[in-house]
Motif scaffolding. Structure first.
Motif, PDB file in Angstrom:
ATOM      1  N   GLU A 284       0.693  -1.080  -0.142  1.00  0.00           N
ATOM      2  CA  GLU A 284       0.115   0.074  -0.008  1.00  0.00           C
ATOM      3  C   GLU A 284       0.816   1.296   0.161  1.00  0.00           C
ATOM      4  O   GLU A 284       1.728   1.237   0.578  1.00  0.00           O
ATOM      5  CB  GLU A 284      -1.057   0.092   1.187  1.00  0.00           C
ATOM      6  CG  GLU A 284      -1.832   1.154   1.401  1.00  0.00           C
ATOM      7  CD  GLU A 284      -2.841   1.130   2.584  1.00  0.00           C
ATOM      8  OE1 GLU A 284      -3.133   2.150   2.891  1.00  0.00           O
ATOM      9  OE2 GLU A 284      -3.102   0.056   3.066  1.00  0.00           O
TER      10      GLU A 284
ATOM     11  N   GLY B 252      -4.047   1.523 -12.023  1.00  0.00           N
ATOM     12  CA  GLY B 252      -4.789   0.924 -10.951  1.00  0.00           C
ATOM     13  C   GLY B 252      -6.422   0.821 -11.219  1.00  0.00           C
ATOM     14  O   GLY B 252      -6.646   1.393 -12.003  1.00  0.00           O
TER      15      GLY B 252
ATOM     16  N   TRP C 170      -2.912   3.298  -3.331  1.00  0.00           N
ATOM     17  CA  TRP C 170      -2.979   2.004  -4.230  1.00  0.00           C
ATOM     18  C   TRP C 170      -2.691   0.795  -3.354  1.00  0.00           C
ATOM     19  O   TRP C 170      -2.009   1.098  -2.428  1.00  0.00           O
ATOM     20  CB  TRP C 170      -1.892   2.288  -5.135  1.00  0.00           C
ATOM     21  CG  TRP C 170      -1.595   0.918  -6.160  1.00  0.00           C
ATOM     22  CD1 TRP C 170      -2.483   0.650  -7.084  1.00  0.00           C
ATOM     23  CD2 TRP C 170      -0.546  -0.111  -5.613  1.00  0.00           C
ATOM     24  NE1 TRP C 170      -2.026  -0.641  -7.536  1.00  0.00           N
ATOM     25  CE2 TRP C 170      -0.788  -1.091  -7.001  1.00  0.00           C
ATOM     26  CE3 TRP C 170       0.246  -0.392  -4.860  1.00  0.00           C
ATOM     27  CZ2 TRP C 170      -0.165  -1.967  -7.058  1.00  0.00           C
ATOM     28  CZ3 TRP C 170       0.869  -1.568  -4.898  1.00  0.00           C
ATOM     29  CH2 TRP C 170       0.769  -2.485  -6.054  1.00  0.00           C
ATOM     30  N   ARG C 171      -3.516  -0.056  -3.521  1.00  0.00           N
ATOM     31  CA  ARG C 171      -3.228  -1.541  -2.468  1.00  0.00           C
ATOM     32  C   ARG C 171      -3.253  -2.695  -3.463  1.00  0.00           C
ATOM     33  O   ARG C 171      -4.141  -2.619  -4.572  1.00  0.00           O
ATOM     34  CB  ARG C 171      -4.491  -1.546  -1.596  1.00  0.00           C
ATOM     35  CG  ARG C 171      -4.563  -0.384  -0.625  1.00  0.00           C
ATOM     36  CD  ARG C 171      -5.919  -0.669   0.385  1.00  0.00           C
ATOM     37  NE  ARG C 171      -6.079   0.425   1.184  1.00  0.00           N
ATOM     38  CZ  ARG C 171      -6.631   1.453   1.192  1.00  0.00           C
ATOM     39  NH1 ARG C 171      -7.306   1.510   0.155  1.00  0.00           N
ATOM     40  NH2 ARG C 171      -6.790   2.525   2.093  1.00  0.00           N
ATOM     41  N   ALA C 172      -2.557  -3.392  -3.216  1.00  0.00           N
ATOM     42  CA  ALA C 172      -2.546  -4.687  -3.991  1.00  0.00           C
ATOM     43  C   ALA C 172      -1.936  -5.872  -2.833  1.00  0.00           C
ATOM     44  O   ALA C 172      -1.051  -5.819  -1.954  1.00  0.00           O
ATOM     45  CB  ALA C 172      -1.748  -4.726  -5.234  1.00  0.00           C
ATOM     46  N   ARG C 173      -2.301  -7.089  -3.115  1.00  0.00           N
ATOM     47  CA  ARG C 173      -1.483  -8.076  -2.284  1.00  0.00           C
ATOM     48  C   ARG C 173       0.011  -8.153  -2.665  1.00  0.00           C
ATOM     49  O   ARG C 173       0.715  -8.365  -1.806  1.00  0.00           O
ATOM     50  CB  ARG C 173      -2.370  -9.418  -2.365  1.00  0.00           C
ATOM     51  CG  ARG C 173      -1.857 -10.435  -1.495  1.00  0.00           C
ATOM     52  CD  ARG C 173      -2.763 -11.812  -1.720  1.00  0.00           C
ATOM     53  NE  ARG C 173      -2.581 -12.343  -2.959  1.00  0.00           N
ATOM     54  CZ  ARG C 173      -1.709 -13.288  -3.340  1.00  0.00           C
ATOM     55  NH1 ARG C 173      -1.097 -13.734  -2.265  1.00  0.00           N
ATOM     56  NH2 ARG C 173      -2.187 -13.830  -4.444  1.00  0.00           N
TER      57      ARG C 173
ATOM     58  N   ASP D 216       3.312  -6.700  -5.322  1.00  0.00           N
ATOM     59  CA  ASP D 216       3.593  -5.609  -6.043  1.00  0.00           C
ATOM     60  C   ASP D 216       3.614  -5.577  -7.636  1.00  0.00           C
ATOM     61  O   ASP D 216       3.212  -4.800  -8.230  1.00  0.00           O
ATOM     62  CB  ASP D 216       4.978  -5.429  -5.821  1.00  0.00           C
ATOM     63  CG  ASP D 216       5.619  -3.998  -6.215  1.00  0.00           C
ATOM     64  OD1 ASP D 216       4.833  -2.924  -6.090  1.00  0.00           O
ATOM     65  OD2 ASP D 216       6.430  -3.918  -7.238  1.00  0.00           O
TER      66      ASP D 216
ATOM     67  N   GLN E  95       1.001  -7.066  -9.027  1.00  0.00           N
ATOM     68  CA  GLN E  95      -0.423  -7.042  -9.296  1.00  0.00           C
ATOM     69  C   GLN E  95      -0.853  -5.582  -9.837  1.00  0.00           C
ATOM     70  O   GLN E  95      -0.376  -4.548  -9.656  1.00  0.00           O
ATOM     71  CB  GLN E  95      -1.476  -7.575  -8.226  1.00  0.00           C
ATOM     72  CG  GLN E  95      -1.079  -8.770  -7.904  1.00  0.00           C
ATOM     73  CD  GLN E  95      -2.052  -9.463  -6.746  1.00  0.00           C
ATOM     74  OE1 GLN E  95      -2.007  -8.656  -5.907  1.00  0.00           O
ATOM     75  NE2 GLN E  95      -2.526 -10.605  -6.817  1.00  0.00           N
TER      76      GLN E  95
ATOM     77  N   GLY F 247      -3.670  -3.950  -8.885  1.00  0.00           N
ATOM     78  CA  GLY F 247      -3.760  -3.303  -7.750  1.00  0.00           C
ATOM     79  C   GLY F 247      -5.229  -2.377  -7.678  1.00  0.00           C
ATOM     80  O   GLY F 247      -5.793  -2.329  -8.928  1.00  0.00           O
ATOM     81  N   THR F 248      -5.634  -1.789  -6.639  1.00  0.00           N
ATOM     82  CA  THR F 248      -6.733  -1.015  -6.734  1.00  0.00           C
ATOM     83  C   THR F 248      -6.490   0.365  -6.406  1.00  0.00           C
ATOM     84  O   THR F 248      -5.466   0.494  -5.457  1.00  0.00           O
ATOM     85  CB  THR F 248      -7.941  -1.522  -5.851  1.00  0.00           C
ATOM     86  OG1 THR F 248      -7.389  -1.777  -4.559  1.00  0.00           O
ATOM     87  CG2 THR F 248      -8.502  -2.906  -6.365  1.00  0.00           C
ATOM     88  N   TYR F 249      -7.222   1.343  -6.839  1.00  0.00           N
ATOM     89  CA  TYR F 249      -7.024   2.714  -6.316  1.00  0.00           C
ATOM     90  C   TYR F 249      -8.171   3.168  -5.534  1.00  0.00           C
ATOM     91  O   TYR F 249      -9.292   2.838  -5.890  1.00  0.00           O
ATOM     92  CB  TYR F 249      -7.033   3.731  -7.570  1.00  0.00           C
ATOM     93  CG  TYR F 249      -5.490   3.940  -8.123  1.00  0.00           C
ATOM     94  CD1 TYR F 249      -4.318   4.129  -7.260  1.00  0.00           C
ATOM     95  CD2 TYR F 249      -5.205   3.982  -9.476  1.00  0.00           C
ATOM     96  CE1 TYR F 249      -3.349   4.205  -7.754  1.00  0.00           C
ATOM     97  CE2 TYR F 249      -4.172   4.269 -10.130  1.00  0.00           C
ATOM     98  CZ  TYR F 249      -2.830   4.338  -9.352  1.00  0.00           C
ATOM     99  OH  TYR F 249      -1.656   4.573  -9.814  1.00  0.00           O
TER     100      TYR F 249
END
Length: 240
Positions: A2, A34, A58-61, A63, A65, A67-69
């Protein structure tokens, strides 16, 4: 994984019924994509358009990926881009240039310059001056910077009027005169501060210079060409 950063929305494409994949130019994480869930919905879409400055989390499980914003609008330049052909073409061209950068490769200087430029993209000559300088900066950031601080022949720093198309190095007026027809003009505003935006002749020379090296060193080796937006932007400036 994140992080939170400030960014400018360069573009987006729909994903599913109401979500969208957003492309940002961020301050510390480069050009980064994202997913925004609901980003294309009636509630969010009007506030998340290209040209909007946002605070992005930004988050992702992992690096690697997508990810989502989570995007929080801070300032919008959408009205300027929609109401001015000059601004719309300028922003489209800038986005195309930034897509030459590797994704997620930090370029804080480019983000800072882009952020400063956004409020002036609808002013033809100031915008043209800044975009010519931006193209020169893009060459540097991509590893193909020109050597414009001293004469390639004499080592002097004064009267730098030309650039060698072979080496990308500056040449003084006296040293370059015998080969004038083979050299590119070097407008002063590309290497020094000016009190007023340059005239059309200087702008034309600047874009011929930056365009020559971007095509030869960056675009053609990748099998690419300039976006149509560049020519459209230059046409609006010429009519201004």
């Amino acid at each position: 994984m994140e992080w939170t950063d400030e960014g400018i929305i360069l573009g987006l494409r729909r994903y599913g019924e109401s979500s969208a994949i957003f492309e940002l130019m961020t301050a510390n994480h480069g050009r980064h994509l994202g997913l925004v869930r609901g980003g294309a919905s009636r509630r969010q879409a009007p506030h998340l358009q290209p040209g909007t400055v946002v605070r992005a989390t930004w988050r992702a499980r992992l690096d690697a990926q997508l990810g989502t914003y989570a995007l929080e609008p801070l300032h919008s330049h959408v009205d300027r881009l929609l109401s001015s052909g000059t601004a719309a073409y300028a922003f489209s061209h800038l986005g195309a240039l930034l897509r030459l950068l590797p994704e997620r490769d930090p370029h804080p200087g480019l983000h800072a310059v882009l952020d400063a430029m956004m409020a002036l993209l609808d002013a033809p000559r100031p915008a043209a001056m800044m975009i010519a300088r931006f193209e020169l900066l893009m060459l540097q950031e991509l590893g193909f910077g020109l050597e414009l601080d001293r004469c390639a022949a004499t080592g002097g720093r004064n009267d730098l009027l030309y650039v060698s198309p072979r080496t990308g190095r500056a040449v003084s007026g006296e040293a370059g005169e015998p080969w004038r027809g083979q050299l590119l003009d070097l407008p002063y505003f590309l290497i020094g501060d000016v009190a007023e935006p340059p005239g059309q002749t200087q702008l034309d020379a600047a874009f011929e210079l930056t365009g020559f090296f971007l095509r030869r060193r960056v675009l053609e080796p990748r099998g690419l060409a300039f976006s149509d937006a560049r020519a459209a932007f230059l046409a609006t400036v010429g009519r201004g």
